[in-house]
Design a protein around this motif. Sequence first.
Motif, mmCIF file in Angstrom:
data_model
loop_
_atom_site.group_PDB
_atom_site.id
_atom_site.type_symbol
_atom_site.label_atom_id
_atom_site.label_comp_id
_atom_site.label_asym_id
_atom_site.label_seq_id
_atom_site.Cartn_x
_atom_site.Cartn_y
_atom_site.Cartn_z
ATOM 1 N N ARG C 361 -25.129 -29.787 -13.560
ATOM 2 C CA ARG C 361 -24.721 -31.127 -13.033
ATOM 3 C C ARG C 361 -23.420 -31.647 -12.974
ATOM 4 O O ARG C 361 -22.932 -31.648 -14.083
ATOM 5 N N THR C 479 -34.689 -37.222 -8.770
ATOM 6 C CA THR C 479 -34.025 -37.989 -8.200
ATOM 7 C C THR C 479 -34.169 -39.236 -7.478
ATOM 8 O O THR C 479 -33.278 -39.933 -7.118
ATOM 9 N N SER C 518 -26.424 -32.280 -4.770
ATOM 10 C CA SER C 518 -26.595 -33.678 -4.119
ATOM 11 C C SER C 518 -26.867 -33.736 -2.985
ATOM 12 O O SER C 518 -26.209 -34.526 -1.849
ATOM 13 N N GLN C 639 -29.743 -43.035 -10.969
ATOM 14 C CA GLN C 639 -29.115 -41.823 -10.602
ATOM 15 C C GLN C 639 -27.486 -41.883 -11.237
ATOM 16 O O GLN C 639 -26.844 -41.103 -11.906
ATOM 17 N N GLY C 704 -24.411 -37.671 -0.750
ATOM 18 C CA GLY C 704 -25.018 -37.423 -2.174
ATOM 19 C C GLY C 704 -24.577 -38.202 -3.143
ATOM 20 O O GLY C 704 -23.292 -38.534 -3.429
ATOM 21 N N GLY C 706 -26.396 -37.529 -6.599
ATOM 22 C CA GLY C 706 -26.850 -36.987 -8.008
ATOM 23 C C GLY C 706 -26.012 -36.541 -9.169
ATOM 24 O O GLY C 706 -26.122 -36.676 -9.943
ATOM 25 N N GLU C 707 -24.765 -36.141 -8.539
ATOM 26 C CA GLU C 707 -23.613 -35.656 -9.524
ATOM 27 C C GLU C 707 -22.481 -36.475 -9.458
ATOM 28 O O GLU C 707 -21.766 -36.280 -10.298
#
Lengths: 161, 329, 740
Positions: C361, C479, C518, C639, C704, C706-707
């Motif tokens: 991640r 997610t 992501s 997130q 994205g 997520g990261e």
Amino acid sequence: MNFHDRHLLRLRVNGEDHSLSDLDPRVTLLDLLRERLHLTGTKKGCNFGECGACTVHLDGRRVNACMILAVSCEGREVTTIEGLADGDALHPVQQAFIDHDGFQCGFCTPGQVMSAAALIEEGHTGSDAEIREWMSGNLCRCSAYPQIVEAVRAAAGRASQ
Amino acid sequence: MTPFVYARADSLGDTIAAGAAPDSAFLAGGTELLNWLRLGITEPTRIIDISRLDGLDQVEALPGGGLTIGALMHLNDVALHALVVRDYPVLSQAILNAASPQLRNLATIGGNLLQKTRCAYFRAEEQLPCNKRQLGSGCSALHGINDNHAIFGWTEDCVATQPSDPAVALAALDAVIVTAHRSGGRRIPAAEFHLLPDTRPEADNVLQQGELITAIELPAPAPRSAYLKVRERESYEYAIVSAAAVLEMDGQTIRRAALALGSVALRPWRLSAAEEQLAGAEIGDREALSTAIEQSFAQARPLSQNAYKIELAKTAALRAIEKAARMSS
Amino acid sequence: MMISQPVARPDGGVKVTGRARYAADYFAPDLLYAVLVTAPVPAGRVTSIMVDDALAEKGVVRVLTHEDMPKFGRFASPRAEPDTQMQQAEGPPAAQSFMPMQGDEIRHEGQPLAIVLGETLEAAEAGARHVALRFEFAEPELPAPPEWTAIDKAAVVPRESGFLFLEPTFTKGDVDRGLSDAAAMVEAVYLQPSRHHNAMEPSATLAEWNDGELTLHDATQHVYGVRQVLAARLNVPAGKVRVISRHTGGGFGGKGWIWPHQVLAAAAARIMQRPVRLALSRANAYSCLGYQPRMAQKIVLAADRSGKLTAVQQDVVNLTTVSDDFVEFATEASKGLYATPAMRLSQRVERANVAMPTALRAPVEGPGTWALESAIDELAHRLGIDPLDLRLINHADTDPATGQPWSSKKLREAYEEGARLFGWRERPRKPQRDGDWLIGYGMATCSMGCFRHPTPAAEVRLHRDGRVLIRTGTQDIGTGTLTIFPQIAADVLGLPMEKIELEMGDTELPEAGPTYGSSSTMGVGAAVLAAAEDARSQLARLANLLPDEVEMHDGHIRRRGAAGGQTIADVMSHTDIGEIIGSGSFDPAQHGNGLAMRTFGAIFMEVGVDPGLGLLRLRRAVGSYSAGRIVNPRTARSQMTGGIIWGWGMAAMEQSRHEPVLGRFLSKNLSGVAIPVNADIPGDIIIHFVDEVDEHASPIGGKGIGELGATGVAAAVANAVFDATGKRIRELPITPEKLL
């Protein structure tokens, strides 16, 4: 003292009586729940008492099911995540986890919920700091920690501090 | 786990009789034993479940002051017991800093003292060179990663530390560990319960096969006492260093001090030289306190990577004294 | 509108009641439990595997060794291009080219050597303890000591392979001139340890063969990837492999590519002609799966008196296994963050007898921003310019590496709003104390590249009673896709969330790519959008309306702007169609060509340092982000806080230490490897998103997230520690011995 390598085990799980014969004493409560009773809501995250994913209630107290030999639970009462709700009505902690987005992947969630439900009974909701400390036996790698604290606080019926 | 047979004990007499047989192990809370079984650290053939023995899960006041705590009391129950909270805050704090709420609901105060070291080589899923796993196989940490290992009392055979938090508090409290054994029980001073590696590196404590801890006795109340634990994360982690302080005060003057450090040796480490010099010191005089603590570090010997723990331990001891002084008597 | 609404997760019900099933929660008749026996040494040959004692264990059925295993096929990565030497290159989604149990060679500690199969887990585990191994030892290549000179000496240029995604060097402009023109310079080395994903769910696979067809319940971030790799390794047609993963208990990259255990489980099941479940132990998860490799980064930043960068030079070395060169492209951060006339960047690897690293991640920019954002802070202090101002001075109005315009970028707004929410401009400039704690403030820029995988597909089935089923072969790793895909379909079809069901995690569903990088909102979200629009168009035609001119609302379809309309049931009752099947996909090649794409943000942190005890604690944080449209602010907030906490773990505690003598990870458990607990995290984490729509990245308008939240954090923490103590920490994690 009578030692045996196979045992008869009677215990109550989620209000239901179980009688298991020929039980290997090496079987942990966690593996009994998952592999014998197919109650897979209780998760195996580490199998060494290091993550809290297997938290259940044993005679009303929260414990790590991976640290208990099933055979030692003779006559005891176990509540797992599958037995927490009252029929279709979610336990207030379960509802609060949904309302406050207290999970992501969901793998640690059964343990978190069981821990939180016990924590409220124990009365460790005096402050957010106290909730955080008493919820620290449950790792969450998605790191929903702030939302979990919000959920516990809400389920305990306490206003934000 | 290697196969074993299991029986539940229902009397103390039967328990110590059965426990005397070699390869028998007592099961109480299970939070250590199960991990040993999984890792092959011990491979008993007989498990004696003592968790339902009667009369070993109470706190009772001792005549003439003090408490006796049944060995099978769960850690949380000890820590939250009103008398412990009021009279022995150092013990309550030490317990609440240990493990997690769930584990403290399982683990017992007696069993807690039997914890083995957290040295990563010892706890590995493979059997690595380690004299505590296999005597004669050597010590991997001595020339490996030892930044969290001992600064006191180590030998080339073993540089590990004892991880119990409650044990540090009990050492500072001059508690007594009461045991039962087929050949008669004993009363063991808490500070002498664990063994340094100098004679038998494979052994952890003075107990013999089949000897069972039945109670912990605490002497007179120690309301001015405190525990301090240093670790990189805030909870659910073993200490890098911990410190227990028990004070008797006359106003702002220390009349008597007892100090023990955790995670610096294979036993809770009493700072006797410091204790002597602390008598008569003013609590507000940090320099005097530090000078006194310094006395006990003459014997400290760092390993290749852990010299920082010496400074850290000194500060932890100082802070524990100051924290204890702030506890209301 | 459901989009942009803080809708609660529909998966809440199953996840809070324990009904959500993960790979290890599945059973099959006659199930065998598998336990791995792994190599206790990092290099050599296993000369004998004695199984008699294990087989003597009651309930142990068989012990499989390399002698029992079939010859596994090669997997040629689809990344490999024809007519090049990469044509046959192995690579993703296979996590590594080396397959264990194909011979007697040992390439890393923890490598699987045998599989014990038991009727019960207890039997298999006891059996595994009694498999006796004999070895011929070989001198292992061990990681160099963690310091620049040693690592630099061990480093080599990575070889061509399916794992080499980019050129290992990049140059722009005249770096030497930029260096000699500089009024101020920072030259420093930043180190970070290997660290593992430590997902709460250890990987698990249940493999079952029926008539030559394989069904797998697997913990994965990519069901189709599992199918591709297993089909190749096991020499079966892909169509004979079905992979199911309804819920995955955390991925973070660790379940992104396909690891040997998944192949071994399937092979064991085929040999035994019985279903086999291989649930990795926590210890297995450290050596049978990947990790973010130990890295060293040497950075030189040069600037003129006004703070404008004149040159950026960066040399990155990451650890990798002996068989494959995994490259952690930290230099991507330097290519994308700041305007500079000159750059000279290089990536090298250090090979050792260690397990294969993988993405974790916030790969790439995660390590990249640790070094770059620390160095920028150092430069700011050298120049006497506020760290935020220095970043504004060097704001990249176009992509620094390519000069391309951005698809969308609102980083200036993110800085400004983050600074306001944090009180950055008003922060105390003199040392602050709170009892034993020194207080410090630090900030950093956050950024991630946009990974848009080709070409996710989805299906939207509209039933005549107004129920909708979305089918797409992507994965739930927590997610938020289970929430936002129904939101997207609900908007197009004018239906409430309760009417919409979603089926994911199965190769019987339309192929939708991996859940990493992501990428899901942009890619799969766009496919769901297209499929819903296709369903709506089909319904419009049935209703004799022009598809481009309709809208749906409250179960009705009508001409846009008109009142009333026909119900779905009415329209469909005129036909014999029970349901409409809309299809959609997302082809990134059709969107945003010629544009540079990134997400951006800023993280502001307040930390406390107790220099007497060496303690570092988080006090509060503000994250402010420019990431395009936010489909669900509630799941998005989770997130981002999750990312920040992930970054906090990287900064303050996480490390998987390479044991220098034995060549293993020192600890393979969660008591020897620290990750954050609840008590580490204060409630005061504020998340802000800039109002933004990026129409070029994806029709969703989002990118994205997520990261993104995990980038920049480690540097912000180290910068705050410097502010508090005057100590510049250049080696992660920032543990007590570094702070005393």
